[in-house]
Design an enzyme around this catalytic site. Structure first.
Site, short mmCIF file in Angstrom:
data_model
loop_
_atom_site.label_atom_id
_atom_site.label_comp_id
_atom_site.label_asym_id
_atom_site.label_seq_id
_atom_site.Cartn_x
_atom_site.Cartn_y
_atom_site.Cartn_z
N GLU A 116 49.55 34.36 37.68
CA GLU A 116 49.75 33.61 36.44
C GLU A 116 50.83 32.55 36.64
O GLU A 116 50.73 31.43 36.11
CB GLU A 116 50.14 34.57 35.32
CG GLU A 116 48.99 35.44 34.83
CD GLU A 116 49.38 36.32 33.67
OE1 GLU A 116 48.85 36.11 32.56
OE2 GLU A 116 50.22 37.22 33.86
N GLU A 136 44.49 43.01 36.54
CA GLU A 136 45.03 43.85 35.47
C GLU A 136 43.98 44.80 34.88
O GLU A 136 44.31 45.91 34.45
CB GLU A 136 45.61 42.98 34.36
CG GLU A 136 47.01 42.46 34.64
CD GLU A 136 47.01 41.17 35.44
OE1 GLU A 136 48.06 40.50 35.47
OE2 GLU A 136 45.97 40.83 36.04
#
Length: 263
Positions: A116, A136
């Site tokens: 990210e 995730e």
């Protein structure tokens, strides 16, 4: 944060118009509040420096950034927004909003929150041996800002496949799918330095305005974005860079541009 210093979990190096921020938070460079705090402070200082024309963000060969510290999750719960989510989003927005081009040099894995962070940069250079991903969903988690930036980068179908499966991509897949701009046979940091040196030779005002226009093209209706383009073009003609570039062209020499912000 002074040039050539280490402040907590980040290291700053400045080579002329190119700044480098190295993550220095242990072997895996896990995303912690300390790392976010130090990174945010460094980014704030660099954003105010008109002489910077490009930033390289890098980690180490063991990991660019392996993501969040999973050990913190059990203590977050209902306080996750105030203790982690909003703060992390704020720092990623600071990175994305830097006024000059940014490059993530990925020599080791960039996973979860680490990827990210790389997605908040304008460009990504990946070492052949490194991998990237947003895994995730394997833990029942979610890469929220990553989902948004990834979709804007590679389109909804590929972004959904990456998020739904939690896949981790090697260099060939990452390049083919558009997650990274370049793959380096050797050091991603060295390749990023070469790219940054090329960027720094170009018109600094041009590159700053180009960044705002590309972002506007994704955020605004086309007419509004084109209007911003007209205003940006006028800034180019009002500034000194274009005159210097034209003079250098006719003199058959390399242009010598001044500081980065000339508007």
């Amino acid at each position: 944060m002074a040039e050539g210093t280490t402040a907590g979990t980040v290291r700053l190096r400045i080579d002329g118009p190119v700044a480098e921020l190295g993550l220095d938070a242990g072997r895996l460079n896990l995303v912690t509040r300390a790392l976010l705090r130090d990174l945010g402070a460094a980014v704030t200082a660099l954003a105010a420096d008109p002489a910077i024309r490009c930033l390289i963000l890098h980690g180490g060969p063991a990991a660019f950034c392996a993501g969040s510290d999973i050990r913190e999750f059990s203590a977050l719960g209902a306080n996750a927004s105030e203790d982690k989510i909003l703060f992390e989003d704020h720092v990623l927005r600071q990175v994305a909003a830097l006024p000059f081009p940014t490059i993530a040099a990925i020599d080791g894995p960039a996973l979860g929150g680490g990827f990210e962070l790389a997605l908040a940069c304008d460009l990504r250079v990946l070492a052949e041996s490194a991998k990237v991903g947003l895994p995730e969903s394997r833990l029942g988690g979610l890469a929220a800002s990553g989902a948004v930036r990834l979709a804007r980068l590679v389109g909804p179908a590929r972004a959904k496949e990456i998020l739904f499966t939690g896949m981790i991509l090697d260099c060939d897949s990452a390049l083919a799918w558009g997650l990274v701009n370049r793959v380096a046979a050797g050091s991603a940091l060295q390749a990023a330095r070469e790219l940054a040196a090329e960027i720094a030779q170009r018109g600094p005002l041009s590159n700053r305005l180009a960044k705002t226009l590309v972002d506007a093209a994704l955020d605004l209706p086309v007419d509004a974005a084109l209007s911003r383009g007209n205003a940006a073009q006028q800034k180019i003609f009002d500034g000194e860079d274009l005159r210097e570039g034209a003079a250098a062209f006719f003199a058959k020499r390399a242009p010598v541009f001044g500081p980065g912000a000339r508007d």
